[in-house]
Every structure is written in C-alpha cells, then in structure tokens.
Scaffold this motif. Structure first.
Motif, PDB file in Angstrom:
ATOM      1  N   ILE A 181       0.782  -1.299   0.113  1.00 52.57           N
ATOM      2  CA  ILE A 181       0.327   0.064  -0.074  1.00 52.57           C
ATOM      3  C   ILE A 181       0.976   1.476  -0.369  1.00 52.57           C
ATOM      4  O   ILE A 181       0.328   2.419  -0.084  1.00 52.57           O
ATOM      5  CB  ILE A 181      -0.992  -0.061   0.941  1.00 52.57           C
ATOM      6  N   ASP A 185      -2.776   6.977  -2.432  1.00 52.91           N
ATOM      7  CA  ASP A 185      -4.297   6.012  -2.451  1.00 52.91           C
ATOM      8  C   ASP A 185      -4.878   6.325  -3.099  1.00 52.91           C
ATOM      9  O   ASP A 185      -5.620   7.571  -3.108  1.00 52.91           O
ATOM     10  CB  ASP A 185      -4.345   6.536  -1.118  1.00 52.91           C
ATOM     11  N   VAL A 190      -4.239  10.732  -0.748  1.00 52.05           N
ATOM     12  CA  VAL A 190      -3.261  10.604   0.281  1.00 52.05           C
ATOM     13  C   VAL A 190      -2.193   9.727   0.067  1.00 52.05           C
ATOM     14  O   VAL A 190      -2.168   8.923  -0.775  1.00 52.05           O
ATOM     15  CB  VAL A 190      -3.709   9.578   1.812  1.00 52.05           C
ATOM     16  N   GLN A 191      -1.106  10.599   0.267  1.00 49.93           N
ATOM     17  CA  GLN A 191       0.421   9.723  -0.058  1.00 49.93           C
ATOM     18  C   GLN A 191       0.969   8.750   1.513  1.00 49.93           C
ATOM     19  O   GLN A 191       0.464   9.686   2.593  1.00 49.93           O
ATOM     20  CB  GLN A 191       1.610  11.091   0.050  1.00 49.93           C
ATOM     21  N   ARG A 192       0.982   7.791   1.648  1.00 51.38           N
ATOM     22  CA  ARG A 192       1.248   6.707   2.279  1.00 51.38           C
ATOM     23  C   ARG A 192       2.625   6.066   2.649  1.00 51.38           C
ATOM     24  O   ARG A 192       3.244   5.764   1.070  1.00 51.38           O
ATOM     25  CB  ARG A 192       0.021   6.134   2.368  1.00 51.38           C
ATOM     26  N   PHE A 193       3.607   6.355   3.449  1.00 55.21           N
ATOM     27  CA  PHE A 193       4.463   5.893   3.582  1.00 55.21           C
ATOM     28  C   PHE A 193       5.507   6.147   2.503  1.00 55.21           C
ATOM     29  O   PHE A 193       5.815   4.921   2.572  1.00 55.21           O
ATOM     30  CB  PHE A 193       4.073   4.788   3.595  1.00 55.21           C
ATOM     31  N   SER A 194       4.952   7.161   1.755  1.00 53.37           N
ATOM     32  CA  SER A 194       6.205   7.516   0.827  1.00 53.37           C
ATOM     33  C   SER A 194       7.172   8.828   1.028  1.00 53.37           C
ATOM     34  O   SER A 194       7.872   9.127   0.527  1.00 53.37           O
ATOM     35  CB  SER A 194       5.390   8.756  -0.655  1.00 53.37           C
TER      36      SER A 194
ATOM     37  N   ILE B  25       3.272   5.957  11.516  1.00 52.65           N
ATOM     38  CA  ILE B  25       2.749   7.127  10.743  1.00 52.65           C
ATOM     39  C   ILE B  25       1.497   7.336  10.292  1.00 52.65           C
ATOM     40  O   ILE B  25       1.394   8.375   9.744  1.00 52.65           O
ATOM     41  CB  ILE B  25       3.591   6.630   9.311  1.00 52.65           C
ATOM     42  N   TYR B  29      -3.533   9.686   9.033  1.00 50.25           N
ATOM     43  CA  TYR B  29      -4.098   9.605   7.431  1.00 50.25           C
ATOM     44  C   TYR B  29      -5.606   8.675   8.018  1.00 50.25           C
ATOM     45  O   TYR B  29      -5.711   8.272   9.413  1.00 50.25           O
ATOM     46  CB  TYR B  29      -3.948   7.963   6.908  1.00 50.25           C
ATOM     47  N   PRO B  30      -6.673   9.519   7.549  1.00 48.28           N
ATOM     48  CA  PRO B  30      -7.676   9.619   7.861  1.00 48.28           C
ATOM     49  C   PRO B  30      -8.365   8.042   7.986  1.00 48.28           C
ATOM     50  O   PRO B  30      -8.300   7.127   7.118  1.00 48.28           O
ATOM     51  CB  PRO B  30      -8.718  10.355   6.758  1.00 48.28           C
ATOM     52  N   ALA B  39      -8.063   6.571   3.991  1.00 49.13           N
ATOM     53  CA  ALA B  39      -6.730   5.810   3.969  1.00 49.13           C
ATOM     54  C   ALA B  39      -5.984   5.310   4.702  1.00 49.13           C
ATOM     55  O   ALA B  39      -4.958   4.308   4.477  1.00 49.13           O
ATOM     56  CB  ALA B  39      -5.716   6.985   3.105  1.00 49.13           C
TER      57      ALA B  39
END
Lengths: 498, 148
Positions: A181, A185, A190-194, B25, B29-30, B39
């Motif tokens: 993931i 997203d 949404v930017q995740r773990f980037s 982290i 995120y929502p 997310a």
C-alpha cells in the motif's frame, strides 16, 4: 467444438515464428537455470521482467512461462546425473534417479523423467483448456465481496501451505500487504508511507521487491554458505528405457500427474510438495517398497510427472481469476500488469490470443524440451563446471540494468539493494519470502475490494457471509485454518506440557 | 543482562518495530468509517496485526531458543548492496561503462575468493557484453561515458 476451435486458434498464435523463438529462448534459459543451483526461476523471471517490456504481451508471457517449466526439466537432469537438485522440486528425484545413474541406467532415468514430464505437461495443458473458460465465466459474476473473500482464502492457503514456520508465513503475508500500500491511495489521493520521496508516490516497484529478495538476497546467502560442488557426472550411454521400464512407469506417471494437478491449483504449494507426495504414494503402493532408494524407476517417473503437472496447473487460477497461486505466478501477474493488461476473468474474452496462445505454447515448449534437451544433456552438465564466482557478478549486472531500465531511476537501484539486505535478514530469521510477494501483489487489490464491498453493503461487514459464493470462500478459508492450524497447536501444547 | 540470541526473539522485535512505525505514521491518515474506509484503515489494521505477531514471536523466543543457523556472510551483506549503490550513483554521473565496471568488480569483491586478474577480465568482458546487448542491440538510451 469450442475447445477444439480454441486450441487451433491458440496453436496459430503460438506457431508464429516470433512466438516459437520466444518459447525456445524461454525453455532454454529455463533449462539453464534449472541446471545451475543457486539461481531459480523466481529470480530469473524477476530479472528478465524489464526486458519483456519491448516484447508483445503474448511473447513475453510465453517466454516467462517457458523459463518456469523449463527449470523443472533442468533441475531433474542434474538431480539424476550428479545428485544435485538444481531446483527444490527435484530433491526427491535425487534419491532414486542418482542411484539409477550409478547403476549405469542414467539414460533411462533421464528419458523416463522427460516422458513423464511431457505427459504431465500435456494433461496440464488440456486441464487449463477445459476448466479455464468455465471458471472464468463463473468469475465474471464476482463482485467486490467475492474477490475479497477469494483473495483472503488464497493468502491464508498460501501461508498455511508454504514451507516453513506457518506463523512466520502469515507475518510475511501481512508485511507484504503493508508494503503493497506504499504510495498514493487511489481512493483519496493521500500519500501513504512515501516519506516525501517522489519516486515512492507510485508505490514500490514490483520488480524492485522481487529482484531484491530473490536475486540479491539469494546471492548473499549463497556467498555466505558456499557449497562444495564436486561434479562427478555419470556417463549417459543408452537413452531408451526398456519395455519393462515403461510398463513399470505408466502407473506412477498417471498417479503423479493426478497428484501434481491437484496440488497445482492449490495456492501456496510449490512443485516440491507435489513431487514429494507422489514419491510417498509410489512407495506405499509398490509391491516391494525396499527397492526405493536403490534406483527404483517409479521414484523418478512419479515425482517428475507430479512437479510438471503442478507447474502447469498453477496457471489455472492465475489466468482465469487473476489470482497468483505461487511466487512465480505473482511475477507472471506482474508481467501482465506491466504490459497494461488488467489480470482477471476478462483476459480470456478480451485477449483470447493471450490465453490460448500461452496454453498452446506450453505444449509446444514441453515438446521442445524433450526433443532438444535429451541430446544436449552433455552440454548442460558441462555448464555445472562454471564456478559460481564468475556467475553471480553476471547475475548482478543483469539485475541492475533490468531495474534501472524500468524508470531510469537510481532510486530504485538503492531500494533494490535495501530489499536484498532485508530479504537476506528475513530468510535468516526463518521467514519464507514467497508469501510476502503474494501479499505485496494482492495488497492493493484486496484493500480496493474491501472498501468497495463495504460501500456496496453500506458498511455492513456481514456482506461477506450473506452472499453465497463469498460465504463458500470464507468457509473454505476457515476449514483450511482448522485442518492445518489445529494439529500444529495441539503438537505445540504437547511439546510444552510434555 | 545478556540479550536473548534466539531467532524468534529477534523476529518478534523486528515485527513489533515495523508494526509500530506503520501505525505511528498512519495515525495522520484519515481512518474513515466502516462504510467509507479512509486511507488509514488498512495500514493501521496491518500495523496492529504485525505487532501482535511480533509479540507472539518475542514471547516464543524467550522460551525456546533456536539459534540462527549458518553464518551472516557479512562481507557479501555489505559489499554487494554497496556495489549496487555505486552502480546507481555512477549511472547518473559517469555513464554506463564506469557503472558496469564498478558493479561487476564490486560484486566479485563480495565473494570469498578475489583473484585480481580474473576479476578484471570478467568485468571488462561483462561490460562489453552488456554494451553490445543492451545499448547497441536493445537501444537503451544511456551514455557510455558522460561527456563523451
């Protein structure tokens, strides 16, 4: 008849000279790496994936598939001649195959392995042709809840059936899902773990993970534990098995094919499980089990048929449902995605040339392997004398160029190095790598289907058990857990109290 | 106090760390609702699952202490990734030929045997092969040497 018509169409695709060439390259490379220990089909396919960008999708798949089943052939050659399993699936073949070779019957052992594999390959091809279309038809009815349950089932099965510690396989699946993931997203942007790194906003490259863990991680491990390679090659004099050999092998070949086909469609089982089961069955049904381990031809015929049938049938869930049943199939799925093809049941109707061409090519490839490899056995065995210290820098070079060429990005090179280290450490700690790859491939899809299913059902999680097909998958998942996990728990309790 | 050297204990520690970082982290995120998952839902759930696994392994590792088998092949573990990094840096700043030479010679240095003549010959040969195959035959657009 439809099947007949489709197969003719498939052969038309597979027999074009380009596709024949790709098939030949595939099975030759496959045999080569099957012969060489220390590099398996997973690593090779991962390394060669980027090169297939410029090839048409059919050709790319034909070649990659050829590497996969070609490796099964190559592995058995070295198992019989020098008692060295090139692949894990040929470990069992060493037992009786090498004994046969020492008794001067290397030729018949090799021939029966090839004949068995060819027969199993033919049956496997037919099975895909027979069951592929109806399965895909059923799958076309699937909506998000069914897909989520199906993926859950295959991940659980993969973790439970994988070799090694079951709990660690589950942990690797979860880790793979988490890695999958990384990036933007798709639903919310949404930017995740980037970590603010632009290269990561598209997610971690599939090839980066595969090459890092299966090529570099593997090489690090091999360099740490150098194995003694004494090449004592048995001489191959006469190839053809006697009539008595043939008669003895028919039963094992049939049973091996059945066993291999059965394990083939199960997620998570490698060809090694199929060949091992076949060996056990042959020993059980034999009139004189004491011959096993002393050069019984049944001990070669059965397992060799089983591992090839398994390799072929692994394609059924991949091609019809878009579901990878093993690490190699996850790579095939990756190859499809890279080519811009959305894997799933639509592939068969929208890209029939891909499905039927691949199937036909597998049969052709199996034929090539028999015709080309038996006369070339001497050449393959000579290759074993190439020292590993000359081999692995070449593997590294191909890996690096392959990864760099995907996005012309040095960042992905650094990331691969990181996964090489992680892959090695995880293996050292007893975590099997293939479940991570499955989780990584399925992660984004699973999340997508979960969210869509919940939207569909207005937030009601019972949607997974009120729809009949989804319920069936959930029940099978639970059954797998109960059957496989319960005995292990019991044993564990026994260890602690006793 | 001596640290436990069991394989399972360290597996557990690693998973707890990864899971905790993921949850930490993903807290921004929502999270969303069951109907409209945000997310953050998947990452947080997975992070918690990883931590639970980690906890189970750590506990198991304190009781049963199967050691890590084989050796760590430290030389390969350090040198091989470094050769890769060198390739990445040189590809950007120096060109294909220096990157290839550094990678092949560097990789060879990760092995237990290092014969200087053989390694030199191997690097040059592999570099020539790759130039012919990838640059000339397949047409990959990389400069052989930057500035030339």
């Amino acid at each position: 008849m439809d099947l007949f018509h489709n197969l003719i169409f498939g052969f038309g695709v597979a027999l074009s000279w380009q596709n024949l060439l790709y098939c030949l390259i595939g099975v030759s490379v496959g045999t080569l790496i099957g012969v060489l220990p220390g590099i398996g089909p997973l690593g090779t396919i991962a390394i060669l994936l980027p090169i297939t960008f410029n090839v048409a999708p059919v050709g790319a798949l034909i070649m990659l598939a050829g590497i996969y089943y070609g490796a099964q052939y190559g592995g058995s050659t070295t198992a019989i001649l020098v008692n060295l399993p090139g692949e894990t699936s040929s470990v069992v073949t060493c037992i009786d195959g090498y004994q046969m070779a020492r008794q001067g019957r290397a030729g018949p052992a090799l021939a029966i392995a090839a004949i068995g594999s060819f027969f199993a390959g033919t049956v496997g091809t037919l099975l895909i042709a027979l069951f592929g279309p109806p399965l895909a038809e059923v799958a076309l009815e699937f909506a998000a809840p069914e897909y989520f349950s199906l993926m859950l089932m295959s991940l659980v099965a993969a973790a439970v059936l994988a070799q090694g510690d079951m709990a660690k396989s589950f942990a690797m699946v979860a880790l793979g899902l988490l890695l999958g993931i990384v990036g933007t997203d798709v639903n919310t942007g949404v930017q995740r773990f980037s970590f603010g790194i632009t290269e990561l906003s598209d997610g971690i490259g599939f090839i980066v993970v595969a090459v890092g863990m299966f090529a570099m991680g593997e090489i690090i491990a091999n360099l740490g534990d150098p194995e003694e390679r004494s090449v004592f090659a048995a001489k191959v004099t006469h190839l053809f098995p006697t009539w008595a050999d043939m008669k003895q092998s028919i039963g094992p070949i049939l049973r091996g094919t059945a066993i291999g086909s059965f394990f083939g469609v199960l997620p998570g089982t490698g060809p090694a499980i199929a060949s091992f089961s076949s060996y056990i069955v042959e020993k059980k049904v034999a009139a004189d089990p004491s011959r096993f381990g002393r050069g019984a031809i049944e001990g070669v015929a059965g397992p060799e048929s089983a591992n090839n049938a398994d390799a072929q049938c692994k394609f059924i869930p991949m091609l019809t449902l878009g579901l990878p049943a093993s690490g190699v199939m996850a790579l095939m799925l990756g190859a499809l995605t890279i080519q811009g093809i959305q894997p799933g049941p639509e592939v068969m109707t929208q890209r029939p040339e891909l499905f039927w061409g691949l199937i036909a090519s597998m049969w052709i490839g199996n034929l090539m392997l028999v015709v080309l490899n038996l006369p070339l056995i001497g050449v393959w065995v000579k290759l074993l004398t190439v020292p590993y210290r000359l081999l692995f820098p070449a593997i590294m070079a191909f890996s690096a160029i392959g990864i760099y060429s995907v996005n012309n990005s040095s960042f992905e090179i650094y990331l691969t190095a990181l996964f090489g280290v992680l892959g090695f450490v995880w293996t050292k700690l007893g975590f099997p790598a293939p479940p991570l790859l499955l989780g990584f491939v399925l992660g984004p899809m699973m999340e997508e289907h979960l969210r869509r299913a919940m939207l569909m059902a207005k937030g009601d999680p019972t949607v997974f058990v009120t729809r009949p097909i989804s319920l069936a998958f959930i029940i099978v998942t639970l059954a797998i857990v109960v059957v496989m996990v319960a005995p292990a728990m019991k044993q564990r309790r026994g260890e602690i109290t006793g | 106090m001596k640290l436990p050297d069991s394989k399972d204990f360290w597996s557990g520690v690693m998973l707890i760390a990864i899971g905790a970082v993921a949850v930490f982290i993903a807290r921004d995120y929502p999270f969303g609702t069951a109907l409209r998952m945000g997310a953050g839902f998947f990452p947080v759930v997975l992070g918690v699952v990883l931590m639970l696994f980690g906890l189970a392994f750590a506990v198991r590792g304190l009781r049963d202490s199967a050691k890590i088998e084989g050796n760590w092949s430290l030389r390969a573990l350090i040198v091989l990734p470094l050769a890769f990094v060198a390739f990445g840096v040189l590809m950007e700043h120096a060109g294909f030929v220096p990157a290839m030479l550094a990678l092949t010679a560097g990789s060879a240095a990760a092995g237990p045997e290092f014969r200087i003549g053989e390694v030199l010959a191997l690097s040059v040969l592999l570099t020539i092969m790759c130039v012919v195959l990838f640059i000339w035959a397949l047409g990959l657009p990389y400069p052989l040497i930057v500035g030339m």
